[in-house]
Design a protein around this motif. Sequence first.
Motif, short mmCIF file in Angstrom:
data_model
loop_
_atom_site.label_atom_id
_atom_site.label_comp_id
_atom_site.label_asym_id
_atom_site.label_seq_id
_atom_site.Cartn_x
_atom_site.Cartn_y
_atom_site.Cartn_z
N SER A 15 -4.91 7.83 6.07
CA SER A 15 -4.60 6.32 5.70
C SER A 15 -3.41 6.51 4.50
CB SER A 15 -6.03 6.05 5.04
OG SER A 15 -7.00 5.92 6.09
N ALA A 16 -3.04 7.68 4.21
CA ALA A 16 -2.07 7.80 3.01
C ALA A 16 -2.69 7.32 1.59
CB ALA A 16 -0.82 7.10 3.28
N ASP A 17 -4.14 7.57 1.40
CA ASP A 17 -4.62 7.05 0.35
C ASP A 17 -4.96 8.33 -0.71
OD1 ASP A 17 -6.18 5.95 -1.39
OD2 ASP A 17 -7.42 4.49 0.21
N ARG A 18 -4.24 8.52 -1.47
CA ARG A 18 -4.14 9.68 -2.57
C ARG A 18 -5.47 9.11 -3.36
NH1 ARG A 18 0.65 10.85 -6.51
NH2 ARG A 18 -0.14 12.54 -7.68
N GLU A 59 0.61 9.88 15.79
CA GLU A 59 1.98 9.41 15.01
C GLU A 59 1.54 9.65 13.65
OE1 GLU A 59 2.49 5.43 16.43
OE2 GLU A 59 3.08 5.99 18.40
N THR A 60 1.95 10.84 13.02
CA THR A 60 1.90 10.93 11.64
C THR A 60 3.12 10.58 11.20
OG1 THR A 60 2.63 12.91 12.33
CG2 THR A 60 0.45 13.07 11.70
N SER A 61 2.92 9.96 9.86
CA SER A 61 4.03 9.38 9.13
C SER A 61 4.57 10.19 7.84
CB SER A 61 3.91 8.15 8.63
OG SER A 61 2.88 8.16 7.57
N LEU A 62 5.77 10.21 7.41
CA LEU A 62 6.10 10.83 6.15
C LEU A 62 5.12 10.31 4.97
CD1 LEU A 62 8.56 12.04 4.60
CD2 LEU A 62 9.45 9.71 4.11
N ALA A 63 4.66 9.17 4.89
CA ALA A 63 3.82 8.96 3.75
C ALA A 63 2.38 9.77 3.89
CB ALA A 63 3.27 7.59 3.86
N TYR A 66 3.42 13.17 2.44
CA TYR A 66 3.49 13.11 1.24
C TYR A 66 2.35 13.16 0.41
CZ TYR A 66 4.54 11.05 -3.24
OH TYR A 66 4.69 10.52 -4.65
N LYS A 70 0.62 15.78 -2.33
CA LYS A 70 0.03 15.19 -3.55
C LYS A 70 -1.52 15.78 -3.69
CE LYS A 70 3.87 13.66 -5.19
NZ LYS A 70 4.11 14.36 -6.55
N HIS A 107 18.60 15.49 -1.69
CA HIS A 107 17.19 14.78 -1.11
C HIS A 107 16.16 15.79 -1.57
CE1 HIS A 107 20.65 13.32 1.47
NE2 HIS A 107 19.90 12.31 1.48
N LEU A 109 12.94 15.09 -1.62
CA LEU A 109 11.24 14.87 -1.28
C LEU A 109 10.59 16.07 -0.37
CD1 LEU A 109 8.93 13.10 -1.44
CD2 LEU A 109 9.55 12.04 0.75
N GLU B 153 10.69 9.32 -3.63
CA GLU B 153 9.38 9.75 -3.97
C GLU B 153 8.86 8.58 -4.54
OE1 GLU B 153 8.88 13.53 -5.68
OE2 GLU B 153 6.70 13.26 -6.06
N LEU B 156 8.00 5.68 -2.51
CA LEU B 156 6.89 5.85 -1.71
C LEU B 156 5.53 5.56 -2.57
CD1 LEU B 156 6.98 9.02 0.45
CD2 LEU B 156 6.35 6.72 1.04
N LEU B 160 2.68 2.78 -1.82
CA LEU B 160 1.47 3.36 -1.53
C LEU B 160 0.33 3.19 -2.44
CD1 LEU B 160 2.36 6.98 0.07
CD2 LEU B 160 1.62 4.84 1.24
N PRO B 201 6.90 2.71 10.97
CA PRO B 201 5.82 3.35 10.92
C PRO B 201 6.01 4.94 10.72
CG PRO B 201 5.42 1.54 12.39
CD PRO B 201 7.21 1.61 12.15
N THR B 202 7.07 5.40 11.11
CA THR B 202 7.26 6.92 11.21
C THR B 202 7.44 7.40 9.79
OG1 THR B 202 8.65 6.61 12.98
CG2 THR B 202 9.31 8.43 11.70
N LEU B 203 7.51 6.23 8.65
CA LEU B 203 7.64 6.83 7.50
C LEU B 203 6.49 6.08 6.49
CD1 LEU B 203 10.90 7.11 8.23
CD2 LEU B 203 11.17 6.64 5.68
N ARG B 207 -0.52 -0.77 6.45
CA ARG B 207 -0.61 -1.62 5.46
C ARG B 207 0.65 -1.86 4.65
NH1 ARG B 207 -2.70 3.11 2.92
NH2 ARG B 207 -1.98 3.73 0.89
#
Lengths: 228, 341
Positions: A15-18, A59-63, A66, A70, A107, A109, B153, B156, B160, B201-203, B207
């Motif tokens: 969920s990309a929920d840190r 379908e994993t994402s960069l977020a 990341y 983290k 770059h 990241l 970063e 992002l 998020l 959605p790739t990145l 939401r």
Amino acid sequence: MARDWSGELVNCIRSADRVAANLLLNDWAETRTYEEAVAEVLTPALEHFGNLWASNVGETSLAQGYVAAKVAEDLLDRVLAAQAADGRTVEMEKGPVVVGNVEDDYHPLGRAMLVAFLRSAGWNVHDLGVDVPPAEFLDKVEEVGARVLGASAMMFSTARNVIHLREEIDRRGLRGRVQLAVGGAVFKLRPELVEQFGGDGTAPTALHAPALFERLWQRSLELDPVTR
Amino acid sequence: MKSLERVLATVGGQPKDRPAFVMNLSLYGSKLAGIPPEVLYADASAYAQGQIAVREVFGPDLLLSPFLVPALGEAFGSVSATGRSQVPNIRQFATRGAREALALPLPDVDSHPRIVYLRETIRTLSARYQGEVPVVGVLVSPVDLPPLVMGVEAWLEALLSEPDTARALMERWAPFCADLANAMLGDGATLIAATANFANPTLVPPRVTQGIGRPALEATFGAIRGPIILHHGGARLEPHLDAYLGLPNVAAYFVDARDSLPQARRRLGEGPILIGNVHGPTLENETPESARSLAEAILAERAGDPRFIFGTSAADIPLATPPEVITALVDAVCAAGSVAP
């Protein structure tokens, strides 16, 4: 039924929920330690997520990648803080290794994610940042006695500078002893460039870099076992 | 047919003598015109000289304003580094995060030197090729502007963890992007090309794509008074086209080299223009024969698609690419023959 901590952590990462991930690990630490969370929650969660990431199932994402980095970094910070509070010496058990973005590459990241995953796996990482000339990489490698050098590059145009890194390793007579790990979007897109540019190995994602560094470290020891 | 007629026929789905083609030869103009990259990306007349050389040697049906998105970051205060044989990259960002970015003054689209540079290239090229070759004004959408001002970063993190701040930034910057696009159209650009990676959605998770990305794109694109090419920007676009369908003024979709053109056409339907999809940055690894085969396979698969434009995707074709490789692509397009709906 026992709570599936690592499964829940995978869900937080997906969920990309840190924030939710850190709350979960705090819940865990109410009855156990953060150190135990590394082995019992984080490591299986990252292994599971890493498989999804590498195969792109779901379908994993960069977020997501990341946030995984983290979460690993956040937990490591808490482990180190707990160790320091207990008066224990804080030492990374593996390495040292040196990482950075190749010359002309700005770059950061991917490299930042790499560093987070390496450190959470116990590697002593010397991070040189972006736009690192070959001589600077190798000076640090020789200074700290690193056997693995990780070079990151995002674009094809900058990935070519890995060639100069290879030349510098060879010029200093360190071929074999110093293993060159390369990573970044371009190597994922065109894996044949790893060998073409002189790399010794790559990983499908930053999360798989610790395993790559293990393999390259062992190869270095086999090729040049002498301690310097 | 003239290039403009060929492109207009593509827009209308009309017959034409051959498929139109576009190539990211922004940097390559430096090689053809013998101009160092640092001059090409600082002097609008030098850039135009490069594109004139590109047109004379390879004859693309669309010419591009500089594929130089760091210039937009510079307009907000970021600092670029110029590599020896590459497009400049941001080496120092204007701010550390989205909250600071909210306080930045917006660059004046009529007077900021980096924006004047971009616009002047369009004025020069469109004046020279008026009625003959369309010129594309290259931009980023507001979702891709923050990485040039604060880094990936920090952006992002904002998307998020601080969605309200990210949304506020989009509301502030969307009019700037639309104003700049309209200024470029006023300068003579026929189309605007824009990336929208941070709505992909790739990145980023749903939401963000739905709650921040899509509204920002709707606001920006709806205010642009001309047709837009949605450029994949380095991320795969085809599996996620549903996330972009229905955006105002988007006339064309420029997909990634990993994307399937037939799948993309199925998702888009017959109306929009589809552009792709040889990967430009790795063309230097090809031989003329292999490049021609790549192009022929794509052209054969898209034969009969009246709204297809052959193109090189992603970043610039590298300077080290032999001109014979590019010529092989051009030859394949020219040999493809007429296209009838």
